[in-house]
Design an enzyme around this catalytic site. Structure first.
Site, PDB file in Angstrom:
ATOM      1  N   GLU A 162      36.020  44.655  38.012  1.00  0.00           N
ATOM      2  CA  GLU A 162      36.658  45.496  39.034  1.00  0.00           C
ATOM      3  C   GLU A 162      36.129  46.931  39.121  1.00  0.00           C
ATOM      4  O   GLU A 162      36.907  47.882  39.068  1.00  0.00           O
ATOM      5  CB  GLU A 162      38.176  45.502  38.804  1.00  0.00           C
ATOM      6  CG  GLU A 162      38.768  44.101  38.795  1.00  0.00           C
ATOM      7  CD  GLU A 162      40.276  44.071  38.552  1.00  0.00           C
ATOM      8  OE1 GLU A 162      40.847  45.118  38.231  1.00  0.00           O
ATOM      9  OE2 GLU A 162      40.860  42.978  38.675  1.00  0.00           O
ATOM     10  N   GLU A 267      39.561  33.329  38.837  1.00  0.00           N
ATOM     11  CA  GLU A 267      40.992  33.566  38.559  1.00  0.00           C
ATOM     12  C   GLU A 267      41.829  33.000  39.696  1.00  0.00           C
ATOM     13  O   GLU A 267      42.727  33.647  40.219  1.00  0.00           O
ATOM     14  CB  GLU A 267      41.262  35.069  38.385  1.00  0.00           C
ATOM     15  CG  GLU A 267      40.389  35.721  37.328  1.00  0.00           C
ATOM     16  CD  GLU A 267      40.744  37.189  37.078  1.00  0.00           C
ATOM     17  OE1 GLU A 267      41.814  37.651  37.514  1.00  0.00           O
ATOM     18  OE2 GLU A 267      39.932  37.879  36.436  1.00  0.00           O
TER      19      GLU A 267
HETATM   20  C1  GLA Z   1      42.907  40.793  37.021  1.00  0.00           C
HETATM   21  C2  GLA Z   1      42.228  40.572  35.679  1.00  0.00           C
HETATM   22  C3  GLA Z   1      42.844  39.448  34.922  1.00  0.00           C
HETATM   23  C4  GLA Z   1      44.338  39.470  35.004  1.00  0.00           C
HETATM   24  C5  GLA Z   1      44.772  39.494  36.430  1.00  0.00           C
HETATM   25  C6  GLA Z   1      46.266  39.503  36.538  1.00  0.00           C
HETATM   26  O1  GLA Z   1      42.529  39.950  37.994  1.00  0.00           O
HETATM   27  O2  GLA Z   1      40.858  40.360  35.775  1.00  0.00           O
HETATM   28  O3  GLA Z   1      42.474  39.560  33.581  1.00  0.00           O
HETATM   29  O4  GLA Z   1      44.851  40.576  34.339  1.00  0.00           O
HETATM   30  O5  GLA Z   1      44.286  40.682  36.986  1.00  0.00           O
HETATM   31  O6  GLA Z   1      46.919  38.948  35.499  1.00  0.00           O
END
Ligand code: GLA
Length: 373
Positions: A162, A267
């Protein structure tokens, strides 16, 4: 790829008549990894509790269906490296061992991230930013120690998480404040030094946004031009019923792949609730309102059907691009465990994952499971 995709569509079509929306589902003995494993790795983020066997039903699902795992939290800096001189490897060691014992590819998540960052990392005792040289040294120690410990045992690392805003500007994190954008190539360099065989990824949310997409492409090209290793771009894939647009998401897959790296859906989850916020910046939590939590006792059939259709559509998109998508990982196992119950509004009941609160596969997963018969 085309033939694989057509075969998959055929299988899906063949079973689609038999399991729509709320109709009773027939449970299958099939394992997700056996059916979709030919396209990409299929993974889940797992918690320390699950690895420790404290939720036997979740454990059963993880072992049965997934051939890859990633740590939900235990490899984040605030957990694994809480003070400069202390590392806490207990949970990460257990996770890696669990993955190995069950023949799973273990993904490391994540080395450099502004969130869930240990407090000491970027500041001195008085809370002032450390110098660029000190931060480089700290990053190097952090990355070398963690990646070095699991050398040869982690398939790939989310090296930087990020770093880019939706509009394509650099996120103004402490790392950026102190080192500028140079912290990114440095992190990739340190990770490669520590385990030359590990794959290295850049990971981010909201990757459908054009500004972010273009910046990621530019960054990957720059890293490659400097001779640094980067194997994949991770698209987190935190979705909702009205975002992202399918076309934008597909365009991003194509753009990232055009740089020569693999794409990973890292994710994946899809909130079934009214959206209060479309990003995934975990610092942004909205106030609870009853109308934002409309399904505390279960999803109405119409919503469940729409959710399953949308998940299936995206899953088919991943299959369509399985020549460049090397992994699809869900951010959790069952709805009850998902972070989405607390984000971006605390105290809601959400339905974002592949398995429900009773450990049963959702209809679209069931459809895939039954397709092997
Ligand atoms: C982000 C992170 C993850 C997790 C999500 C929410 O996407 O990369 O590790 O913390 O947020 O749980």
């Amino acid at each position: 790829m085309k033939i694989k995709f057509l075969t998959f569509l055929f299988i899906i079509a063949a079973v689609s008549m038999s399991c729509k929306g709320s109709e009773p589902v027939t449970y299958s003995d099939s394992a997700l990894k056996d059916i979709v494993g030919k396209y990409f790795l299929i993974g889940a983020a797992v918690s320390t509790r699950q690895v420790a066997g404290q939720d036997v039903n979740a454990l059963r699902l993880i072992k049965k269906h997934f051939n890859s795992i990633v740590a939900e939290n235990c490899m984040k800096s605030e957990v694994i490296h809480p003070t400069e001189d202390t590392y806490n490897f207990t949970d990460a060691d257990a996770l890696v061992k669990f993955g190995e014992e069950n023949g799973m590819k273990v993904i490391g998540h994540c080395l450099i991230w502004h969130s869930q960052l240990s407090r000491w990392f970027c500041v001195d005792k008085n809370g002032n930013n450390v110098s660029p040289e000190v931060l480089k040294e700290r990053m190097k120690n952090h990355i070398h120690t963690i990646v070095g410990r699991y050398k040869g045992r982690i398939k790939g690392w989310d090296v930087v998480n990020e770093a880019i805003e939706s509009d394509g500007s650099w996120r103004k994190t402490k790392f950026y404040e102190i080192l500028g954008e140079e912290y990114i190539p440095l992190a990739f360099q340190y990770a490669h030094e520590a385990d030359p065989d590990a794959e290295l990824h850049y990971n981010d949310y909201g990757m459908d946004a054009k500004g972010k997409r273009d910046k990621v492409v530019e960054m990957v090209k720059k890293l490659k031009a400097r001779g640094l290793r980067i194997d994949a771009v991770g698209m987190q894939g935190h979705m909702g019923m009205d975002y992202p647009r399918y076309e934008d998401f597909e365009e991003s897959i194509n753009s990232f792949a055009s740089t020569g790296v693999k794409v990973m859906i890292t994710e994946w989850d899809m909130s079934a609730l009214p959206s209060a916020y479309t990003g995934a910046n975990i610092a942004d939590v909205s106030a609870y309102k009853k109308e934002l939590n409309p399904y505390p006792n279960g999803l109405p059939d119409s919503v469940s059907l729409a959710w399953n259709n949308r998940m299936e559509k995206f899953f088919n998109l991943f299959i369509k691009h399985s020549d460049v998508i090397s992994r699809v990982t869900a951010w959790g196992v069952t709805d009850g465990d998902s972070w989405k119950n607390g984000f971006p509004v605390r105290g809601r009941t959400d339905y974002p994952l592949l398995f429900d609160r009773n450990y049963n596969p959702k209809p679209f997963i069931n459809k895939i499971l039954n397709s092997s018969k």
